[in-house]
Design a protein around this motif. Structure first.
Motif: not given
Length: 501
Positions: A472-497
């Motif tokens: 994802l380019l400009s991935a930091e855009s989630v900080a506008k509303s859900f800054p911890t979104y990628y952390k939640v994906l990690q804990e759900l099991g998404f890998t290779g960040f």
């Protein structure tokens, strides 16, 4: 990975989990967006024995509560206000207009001492960033001040419509001066009051935020007028059908909670609003509901992955238009069950929850108007790629004026998956991916441009379930509303960040 350190040039690469999703327990710091590392998450197996998580408090509710806190007399206490870029901008804005605020309990409780509608700006200028909701809601309030205030915003926000609101405020007596030689449709502007009551007409087809903004300020029109004119009700008549109706209903509901009633009638299919004189806002406590739009990404994850998932703070009585998204997913074949185990919910700090159960067969395509739930259009478009039949979405023309052009930009990105999308002025049709394309995508590493749009970023992240990896380019855009979104994906099991700066 620390989202707070993502720069404006950051891209993020990650992949789906091969095994089942994991249940996630999110602590208070993560719920408010303050978490600094994934160690602040604890992974648990609870009584549901399925993945379960809580989402952030609704930013739509939070933005309105912050404005109501500013205008109220006394100190309001808000529980569950999310901490993200939009909220930080809103709090800085109300401070500049004379309100005071403080946090308690790791940032989960926010206290705002309001002005009672008397705007005595301590700042000569306010920067509104990308916060479209607050930018619209606060503009009429800034015009309550007789002292000139400069309002400016990000380059992205400057491209979004503001002229209808400026014209309405001019009718109400505001003085608005555009920046010299500015060709932009909105900011920067210098404005000052006072505002005086006047009947208004306004198109309802551009942005519901204009209507919400004018209703919120209505009790304080004619604040300096001691004549009989001050007792005249404020009336706002729409000249075209209202888009995103749920957001205006949300505004009216919250205004009522704080002591101001907005009367509503329909005449020949057009909305008329009236705010009677003599009303004012009184401070009060309020608990922010879970964000139904944030929940949509996890409903999508569940359906594409084919695994049940629960959101433990999903509101059952939300006034948000996007709350109807679950009904759309039911039409596509999903089932939902309320979580009623009080012991379980209390352990999550919640009183209500909802579980999604994917169908055993492929999803069905639907034809549905999205006029009143625009912010879940990107999510639904991604989900629709996995359906068995096409999905036709109508009532979406106004999405071209969001943080990005959420119609054309979304189509550009999803076509990278091999998707066929037919785009019209006010509609789109999403055709399912063929089995051949689905098989090819499983071995592809795809790059998606978020167009600096948090909604596109989170919706496009679900494409990782269809590909080998997603960047994802400009991935930091989630900080506008859900800054911890990628952390939640990690804990759900998404890998290779991997962050790429």
């Amino acid at each position: 990975m620390n989202e707070s350190n993502l720069s404006v040039t950051t891209s993020l690469t990650f992949a789906k989990r091969q095994g089942p999703l994991r249940p996630v327990k999110i602590n208070a710091a993560l719920l408010t967006g303050n978490a600094s590392s994934s160690s602040e998450l604890s992974v648990i197996r609870d009584a549901l024995d399925i993945p379960a998580l809580a989402v952030l408090g609704s930013k739509y509710v939070a933005n309105r509560l912050i404005v109501l806190g500013l205008l109220s007399a006394g100190t309001s206490t808000f529980t569950g206000i999310p901490v993200n870029e939009d909220i930080e901008i809103a709090l800085a804005g109300i401070k500049g207009l004379g309100a005071k605020f403080s946090y308690e309990e790791q940032g989960t409780i926010l206290n705002i001492t309001g002005t009672g509608g008397r705007i005595n700006s301590s700042a000569s200028a306010l920067f509104l960033g990308d916060n479209g909701t607050f930018s619209r809601l606060v503009t009429p309030i800034a015009a309550l001040s007789e002292k000139p205030i400069v309002l400016d915003a990000s380059s992205q926000m400057k491209r979004r419509p503001m002229s209808p609101l400026f014209e309405s405020l001019t009718t109400l007596g505001a003085t608005i001066v555009r920046a010299h030689k500015s060709s932009l449709p909105s900011f920067p502007v210098t404005l000052s009051g006072p505002l005086q009551n006047n009947d208004l007409t306004l198109a309802g087809s551009i942005s519901s935020q204009f209507i919400s903004a004018l209703l919120l300020v209505a009790p304080y029109l004619n604040a300096l007028d001691k004549t009989s004119a001050a007792r005249k009700p404020f009336t706002l008549k729409l000249t075209s059908p209202l888009v995103s109706r749920g957001y205006v209903h949300l505004t009216r509901r919250l205004m009522k909670e704080f002591g101001v009633i907005v009367d509503h009638e329909e005449h020949k299919g057009l909305d008329h609003f009236t705010v009677k004189a003599g009303q004012s806002y009184l401070a009060r406590p309020y608990v922010v509901e879970g964000d139904v739009v944030a929940a949509s990404y996890f409903w999508g994850l569940s359906l594409i992955k084919g695994e049940s998932l629960a959101i433990t703070n999903y509101p059952q009585d939300s006034f948000m238009g996007e709350a109807a998204f679950t009904s759309v997913l039911e039409e596509m074949g999903a089932k939902f069950e309320k979580i009623t185990d009080s012991n379980l919910l209390s352990s999550w700090g919640s009183k209500q929850g909802l579980r999604i159960i994917p169908p055993k067969s492929r999803l069905r395509g639907v034809t549905v108007s999205m006029k009143n739930m625009p912010d879940v259009v990107p999510t639904l478009a991604v989900i629709a790629l996995s359906a068995a039949t096409p999905t036709h979405l109508t009532g979406i023309g106004h999405l071209r004026y969001k943080e990005s052009n959420r119609i054309d930009d979304l189509a550009v990105e999803l076509r990278k998956l091999g998707a066929r999308m037919d785009i019209e002025a006010d509609a789109m049709t999403i055709f399912p991916l063929s089995e051949k394309i689905r098989t090819e995508n499983r071995n592809r590493n795809l790059i998606f441009d978020t167009h600096h749009d948090h909604r596109l970023a989170m919706a496009l992240s679900l494409c990782a379930l269809m590909c080998k990896t997603v960047t994802l380019l400009s991935a930091e855009s989630v900080a506008k509303s859900f800054p911890t979104y990628y952390k939640v994906l990690q804990e759900l099991g998404f890998t290779g960040f991997t962050e790429n700066k």
